[in-house]
Write a protein that holds these residues in place. Sequence first.
Motif, PDB file in Angstrom:
ATOM      1  N   ASN A   8       0.825  -1.207   0.000  1.00  0.00           N
ATOM      2  CA  ASN A   8       0.000   0.000   0.000  1.00  0.00           C
ATOM      3  C   ASN A   8       0.860   1.258   0.000  1.00  0.00           C
ATOM      4  OD1 ASN A   8      -2.335  -1.526  -0.052  1.00  0.00           O
ATOM      5  ND2 ASN A   8      -2.624  -1.447   2.164  1.00  0.00           N
ATOM      6  N   ARG A   9       1.910   1.274   0.802  1.00  0.00           N
ATOM      7  CA  ARG A   9       2.794   2.444   0.838  1.00  0.00           C
ATOM      8  C   ARG A   9       3.514   2.638  -0.489  1.00  0.00           C
ATOM      9  NH1 ARG A   9       5.443   2.733   6.899  1.00  0.00           N
ATOM     10  NH2 ARG A   9       3.452   2.719   7.991  1.00  0.00           N
ATOM     11  N   ILE A  10       3.921   1.543  -1.099  1.00  0.00           N
ATOM     12  CA  ILE A  10       4.579   1.621  -2.403  1.00  0.00           C
ATOM     13  C   ILE A  10       3.604   2.174  -3.444  1.00  0.00           C
ATOM     14  CG2 ILE A  10       5.461   0.209  -4.317  1.00  0.00           C
ATOM     15  CD1 ILE A  10       6.853  -1.533  -2.152  1.00  0.00           C
ATOM     16  N   ARG A  11       2.382   1.700  -3.452  1.00  0.00           N
ATOM     17  CA  ARG A  11       1.400   2.171  -4.427  1.00  0.00           C
ATOM     18  C   ARG A  11       1.173   3.671  -4.321  1.00  0.00           C
ATOM     19  NH1 ARG A  11      -3.496  -1.522  -3.352  1.00  0.00           N
ATOM     20  NH2 ARG A  11      -4.439  -0.344  -5.031  1.00  0.00           N
ATOM     21  N   VAL A  12       1.095   4.188  -3.108  1.00  0.00           N
ATOM     22  CA  VAL A  12       0.898   5.625  -2.910  1.00  0.00           C
ATOM     23  C   VAL A  12       2.115   6.406  -3.401  1.00  0.00           C
ATOM     24  CG1 VAL A  12       0.675   7.419  -1.132  1.00  0.00           C
ATOM     25  CG2 VAL A  12      -0.751   5.364  -1.017  1.00  0.00           C
ATOM     26  N   ALA A  13       3.305   5.968  -3.013  1.00  0.00           N
ATOM     27  CA  ALA A  13       4.535   6.681  -3.384  1.00  0.00           C
ATOM     28  C   ALA A  13       4.777   6.660  -4.888  1.00  0.00           C
ATOM     29  CB  ALA A  13       5.731   6.076  -2.655  1.00  0.00           C
ATOM     30  N   VAL A  14       4.565   5.522  -5.514  1.00  0.00           N
ATOM     31  CA  VAL A  14       4.809   5.391  -6.952  1.00  0.00           C
ATOM     32  C   VAL A  14       3.787   6.209  -7.744  1.00  0.00           C
ATOM     33  CG1 VAL A  14       4.785   3.726  -8.859  1.00  0.00           C
ATOM     34  CG2 VAL A  14       6.024   3.204  -6.761  1.00  0.00           C
ATOM     35  N   SER A  15       2.540   6.210  -7.312  1.00  0.00           N
ATOM     36  CA  SER A  15       1.517   7.029  -7.965  1.00  0.00           C
ATOM     37  C   SER A  15       1.865   8.512  -7.876  1.00  0.00           C
ATOM     38  CB  SER A  15       0.141   6.778  -7.336  1.00  0.00           C
ATOM     39  OG  SER A  15      -0.294   5.477  -7.605  1.00  0.00           O
ATOM     40  N   ALA A  16       2.339   8.934  -6.712  1.00  0.00           N
ATOM     41  CA  ALA A  16       2.722  10.338  -6.507  1.00  0.00           C
ATOM     42  C   ALA A  16       3.942  10.722  -7.328  1.00  0.00           C
ATOM     43  CB  ALA A  16       2.977  10.597  -5.023  1.00  0.00           C
ATOM     44  N   ALA A  17       4.725   9.731  -7.761  1.00  0.00           N
ATOM     45  CA  ALA A  17       5.954   9.984  -8.514  1.00  0.00           C
ATOM     46  C   ALA A  17       5.738   9.947 -10.030  1.00  0.00           C
ATOM     47  CB  ALA A  17       7.021   8.973  -8.102  1.00  0.00           C
ATOM     48  N   GLY A  18       4.494  10.003 -10.468  1.00  0.00           N
ATOM     49  CA  GLY A  18       4.244  10.082 -11.901  1.00  0.00           C
ATOM     50  C   GLY A  18       4.175   8.751 -12.615  1.00  0.00           C
ATOM     51  N   LYS A  84      14.701 -10.411 -20.812  1.00  0.00           N
ATOM     52  CA  LYS A  84      14.068  -9.449 -21.715  1.00  0.00           C
ATOM     53  C   LYS A  84      14.428  -8.004 -21.344  1.00  0.00           C
ATOM     54  CE  LYS A  84      11.956 -12.829 -23.702  1.00  0.00           C
ATOM     55  NZ  LYS A  84      12.563 -13.409 -24.889  1.00  0.00           N
ATOM     56  N   HIS A  85      15.303  -7.837 -20.345  1.00  0.00           N
ATOM     57  CA  HIS A  85      15.761  -6.516 -19.901  1.00  0.00           C
ATOM     58  C   HIS A  85      14.609  -5.633 -19.405  1.00  0.00           C
ATOM     59  CE1 HIS A  85      19.525  -7.756 -21.669  1.00  0.00           C
ATOM     60  NE2 HIS A  85      18.880  -7.999 -22.789  1.00  0.00           N
ATOM     61  N   VAL A  86      13.671  -6.237 -18.673  1.00  0.00           N
ATOM     62  CA  VAL A  86      12.501  -5.536 -18.155  1.00  0.00           C
ATOM     63  C   VAL A  86      12.803  -5.000 -16.754  1.00  0.00           C
ATOM     64  CG1 VAL A  86      10.078  -5.796 -17.473  1.00  0.00           C
ATOM     65  CG2 VAL A  86      10.938  -6.973 -19.507  1.00  0.00           C
ATOM     66  N   ILE A  87      12.370  -3.776 -16.495  1.00  0.00           N
ATOM     67  CA  ILE A  87      12.553  -3.139 -15.194  1.00  0.00           C
ATOM     68  C   ILE A  87      11.752  -3.923 -14.151  1.00  0.00           C
ATOM     69  CG2 ILE A  87      12.157  -1.038 -13.849  1.00  0.00           C
ATOM     70  CD1 ILE A  87      12.242   0.465 -16.627  1.00  0.00           C
ATOM     71  N   HIS A  88      12.460  -4.399 -13.119  1.00  0.00           N
ATOM     72  CA  HIS A  88      11.769  -5.142 -12.057  1.00  0.00           C
ATOM     73  C   HIS A  88      12.703  -5.321 -10.867  1.00  0.00           C
ATOM     74  CE1 HIS A  88      14.146  -8.462 -13.668  1.00  0.00           C
ATOM     75  NE2 HIS A  88      13.850  -9.149 -12.570  1.00  0.00           N
ATOM     76  N   GLY A  89      12.109  -5.706  -9.736  1.00  0.00           N
ATOM     77  CA  GLY A  89      12.917  -6.000  -8.564  1.00  0.00           C
ATOM     78  C   GLY A  89      12.064  -6.246  -7.339  1.00  0.00           C
ATOM     79  N   ILE A  90      12.765  -6.530  -6.259  1.00  0.00           N
ATOM     80  CA  ILE A  90      12.133  -6.728  -4.954  1.00  0.00           C
ATOM     81  C   ILE A  90      12.212  -5.407  -4.201  1.00  0.00           C
ATOM     82  CG2 ILE A  90      12.321  -7.881  -2.716  1.00  0.00           C
ATOM     83  CD1 ILE A  90      13.486 -10.302  -4.224  1.00  0.00           C
ATOM     84  N   ALA A  91      11.075  -4.969  -3.695  1.00  0.00           N
ATOM     85  CA  ALA A  91      11.030  -3.747  -2.901  1.00  0.00           C
ATOM     86  C   ALA A  91      10.553  -4.078  -1.495  1.00  0.00           C
ATOM     87  CB  ALA A  91      10.105  -2.724  -3.549  1.00  0.00           C
ATOM     88  N   ARG A  92      11.310  -3.587  -0.530  1.00  0.00           N
ATOM     89  CA  ARG A  92      10.950  -3.749   0.878  1.00  0.00           C
ATOM     90  C   ARG A  92      10.461  -2.428   1.468  1.00  0.00           C
ATOM     91  NH1 ARG A  92      13.018  -8.815   2.074  1.00  0.00           N
ATOM     92  NH2 ARG A  92      14.571  -9.520   0.570  1.00  0.00           N
ATOM     93  N   SER A  93      10.413  -1.407   0.600  1.00  0.00           N
ATOM     94  CA  SER A  93       9.997  -0.066   1.020  1.00  0.00           C
ATOM     95  C   SER A  93       9.629   0.748  -0.222  1.00  0.00           C
ATOM     96  CB  SER A  93      11.148   0.632   1.750  1.00  0.00           C
ATOM     97  OG  SER A  93      12.204   0.899   0.840  1.00  0.00           O
ATOM     98  N   PRO A  94       8.923   1.861  -0.027  1.00  0.00           N
ATOM     99  CA  PRO A  94       8.669   2.748  -1.167  1.00  0.00           C
ATOM    100  C   PRO A  94       9.968   3.253  -1.794  1.00  0.00           C
ATOM    101  CG  PRO A  94       7.202   3.300   0.648  1.00  0.00           C
ATOM    102  CD  PRO A  94       8.196   2.289   1.171  1.00  0.00           C
TER     103      PRO A  94
END
Length: 112
Positions: A8-18, A84-94
């Motif tokens: 939930n925190r990641i979703r809010v932060a990423v949305s706010a970041a465009g 495929k050189h796709v942007i991805h990773g493990i996030a433990r925080s926003p």
Amino acid sequence: MREQEIQNRIRVAVSAAGCTIFRANVGKVKTADGRWFDSGLPQGFPDLFGFRHSDGKIFFIECKNETGRPREDQTRFHEFLTSKHVIHGIARSPEDALKIINASVVGYGFEN
């Protein structure tokens, strides 16, 4: 902190970041006639996915708490995305999620 709270925190932060970000709801349920219904996403599909408004680049984020480790199917999906050189990773925080997205990182957190 629970994984759902991190998501939930990641979703809010990423949305706010465009960016636009979606939660991938997956699971299996038993139908009334006893059959299993699978939501249809591939095994190991990350928890969150979306795209940057600036350039339309897609990204995938697997959310884990401080001790969480990727399952075998998640590692296989990571290997596919990496090939495929796709942007991805493990996030433990926003902050982790924004680092992955903003720096176009491929595979952040899987190398541990």
